[in-house]
Design an enzyme around this catalytic site. Sequence first.
Site, PDB file in Angstrom:
ATOM      1  CE1 TYR A  52      99.000 108.789  40.980  1.00 46.43           C
ATOM      2  CE2 TYR A  52     101.315 108.518  40.441  1.00 46.43           C
ATOM      3  CZ  TYR A  52     100.020 108.818  40.055  1.00 46.43           C
ATOM      4  OH  TYR A  52      99.760 109.148  38.738  1.00 46.43           O
ATOM      5  CB  SER A 215      95.694 104.243  31.888  1.00 46.56           C
ATOM      6  OG  SER A 215      95.592 104.466  33.271  1.00 46.56           O
ATOM      7  N   PRO A 216      98.324 102.903  29.581  1.00 45.15           N
ATOM      8  CG  PRO A 216     100.549 102.242  29.295  1.00 45.15           C
ATOM      9  CD  PRO A 216      99.662 103.022  30.215  1.00 45.15           C
ATOM     10  N   GLY A 220      88.451 102.535  28.663  1.00 44.66           N
ATOM     11  CA  GLY A 220      87.556 103.430  29.384  1.00 44.66           C
ATOM     12  C   GLY A 220      88.319 104.283  30.372  1.00 44.66           C
ATOM     13  CB  VAL A 225      94.152  95.162  32.023  1.00 43.55           C
ATOM     14  CG1 VAL A 225      95.147  94.756  30.953  1.00 43.55           C
ATOM     15  CG2 VAL A 225      94.859  95.906  33.158  1.00 43.55           C
ATOM     16  CG  PHE A 226      93.076  96.780  26.147  1.00 42.36           C
ATOM     17  CD1 PHE A 226      93.780  96.162  25.129  1.00 42.36           C
ATOM     18  CD2 PHE A 226      93.531  98.006  26.618  1.00 42.36           C
ATOM     19  CE1 PHE A 226      94.928  96.738  24.584  1.00 42.36           C
ATOM     20  CE2 PHE A 226      94.681  98.585  26.089  1.00 42.36           C
ATOM     21  CZ  PHE A 226      95.380  97.952  25.070  1.00 42.36           C
TER      22      PHE A 226
END
Length: 305
Positions: A52, A215-216, A220, A225-226
């Site tokens: 990171y 990645s909540p 994909g 971000v959805f």
Amino acid sequence: MNKIKLGTSDLEVGEIALGCMRMDGLTKNEAAHVIDNALDLGVNLFDHADIYGGGKSEEVFAKAIEMNPSIREKMFLQSKCGIRNGFFDFSKEHILSSVEGSLKRLNTDYLDTFLLHRPDTLVEPEEVAEAFSILKESGKVRYFGVSNQNPMQVELLQKYLKDDLIINQMQLSIMHTPMIDAGLNVNMQHDKAIDRENSALEYCRLNDITVQAWSPFQYGMIKGVFVGNDSFPEVNGKLQELAEKKGVTDSAIAIAWILRHPAKIQPVVGTMNPSRLADIEKASHITLTREEWYEVYRSAGNTLP
């Protein structure tokens, strides 16, 4: 915030963790605000990895809070290794070197948890066991886990290890649910019935391994971000509906959806925005009904058999 126990360990942590991948882009003061705010909210497990920010995220973290024993005892530090430039590496040499690097950058004597990042098909489990034994006996790592591994990969490692692996960090969000899809579509011939992780969710539940959901808020393979994304009107409509009903944000509903699962999954959220984390933390104080959970699942385009 509600607490959960990590695997078979004695570690009790906040049920939501903070991922520190983006911390390298913050100033010292900004990072300090993020960390202090998280601790105030009960978010006390901080997830790092040697890659990171090329290690800078760990450095910024430690410098931001002027790491010392009194602040260290208030938090749980987790790091990961294994991803290198163009290959994966679970060799004894790399594991030991990576931990030493993380300890130095984090300015601490020990990690509470240390995970193997992404499977290495060239893994020699005997080497991993040797490295883990050295780290455990020296007090540099308290507990171990893995990330993105299927049950047989975990079993292969566990055969040689002295201690239980207590974590498996897997990608999971409302818009990324293969480990749930397969368990619902048993004996069906369509794509959702394909078991891509060899029943990883059920395996972890059977063996008291905590699943950490990375990645909540992504869809994909980290495509974006959805939540609030106009490309996903149905799921966002349902999130907004429930958010208004529960008096929280749509992001909190997305996390509450993960927390509702009886596997006691721990979401790892990566926001560096203190106010957004405060909104997300409210997920710990609401519970979706069984019907609401399935409504959200269906709104993501899933059909039930």
